[in-house]
Enzyme design. Structure first.
Site, PDB file in Angstrom:
ATOM      1  N   HIS A 153       0.391  -1.047  -0.097  1.00  0.00           N
ATOM      2  CA  HIS A 153      -0.224   0.341  -0.095  1.00  0.00           C
ATOM      3  C   HIS A 153       0.605   1.095   0.470  1.00  0.00           C
ATOM      4  O   HIS A 153       2.482   1.478  -0.017  1.00  0.00           O
ATOM      5  CB  HIS A 153      -1.116   0.149   1.097  1.00  0.00           C
ATOM      6  CG  HIS A 153      -0.844   0.074   2.480  1.00  0.00           C
ATOM      7  ND1 HIS A 153       0.420   1.732   2.862  1.00  0.00           N
ATOM      8  CD2 HIS A 153       0.415  -0.886   3.466  1.00  0.00           C
ATOM      9  CE1 HIS A 153       0.728   0.999   4.494  1.00  0.00           C
ATOM     10  NE2 HIS A 153       0.848  -0.346   4.502  1.00  0.00           N
ATOM     11  N   CYS A 169       3.521  -5.053   6.739  1.00  0.00           N
ATOM     12  CA  CYS A 169       3.072  -4.327   5.282  1.00  0.00           C
ATOM     13  C   CYS A 169       4.208  -3.768   4.356  1.00  0.00           C
ATOM     14  O   CYS A 169       4.997  -3.885   5.657  1.00  0.00           O
ATOM     15  CB  CYS A 169       1.558  -3.407   5.365  1.00  0.00           C
ATOM     16  SG  CYS A 169      -0.076  -4.189   5.696  1.00  0.00           S
TER      17      CYS A 169
END
Length: 193
Positions: A153, A169
């Site tokens: 992301h 992440c």
């Protein structure tokens, strides 16, 4: 006086020579096209890697996220497009997941809901942050892996890129995740190393 000045200039030149040599462009690292030798100049040790060391085929597209060098590598399905992006990576080994995955979903302006373990570490976290909010840690785009709660992301906090700063992440600058998002189809194979 002149001898001292000559000695100082010679010493400065000798000290600068290794740095200048490291700044040379290397063609063999980038498929014959001259590029800066990032592996010697960049503290994150960017280096080109070969997808064949990790996958049998390129599939519809291939992503390798290297948590050690804090870089994400992308190859198009036909191999004509290779891109290298700086990333943020998980802040600890306990939060780092490695292995094979794939992109199963993509979202522009994703909302963010902290996991139970995130809320346990920081009880002051909000229940959710809607997409488009500048405080949203997912930035402008997200690509979801087939592992629950693991994403590639963007981030609004550009200080995180190049650092161990995520809860698991892989983060990219917002403009870079927008570019990668447009290039990456659902079903792209992913490996975190």
């Amino acid at each position: 006086m002149t001898d001292r000045r000559t000695l100082l200039l010679t010493a400065a030149a000798a000290l600068a020579a290794p740095a200048l040599a490291r700044a040379q462009y290397t063609a063999e690292q980038f498929g014959g096209e001259a590029q800066p030798d990032f592996s010697r100049r960049n503290t994150s040790s960017f280096r080109m890697i070969d997808w064949r060391d990790h996958f049998d085929t390129l599939g519809v597209a291939t992503i390798i996220a290297d948590t050690r060098s804090r870089a994400l590598h992308f190859w198009s399905g036909d191999g004509s497009d290779y891109r290298l992006y700086p990333t943020s990576v998980p802040m600890s080994e306990e939060l780092t997941r490695r292995g094979y995955s794939e992109i199963v979903r993509k979202k522009v302006a994703p909302s963010w809901t902290p996991t139970a373990s995130m809320r346990e570490r920081d009880p002051d976290l909000p229940v959710t942050i809607e997409g488009g909010d500048p405080g949203n840690p997912l930035g402008t785009h997200a690509m979801y892996l087939d592992w629950p709660a693991y994403l590639i992301h963007g981030t609004h906090d550009t200080r995180k890129i190049g650092r161990r700063s995520s809860s698991g992440c892989i983060g990219l600058y917002n403009e870079k995740i927008a570019e990668l998002y447009a290039l990456t189809p659902i079903g792209a194979q992913v490996r975190l190393i």
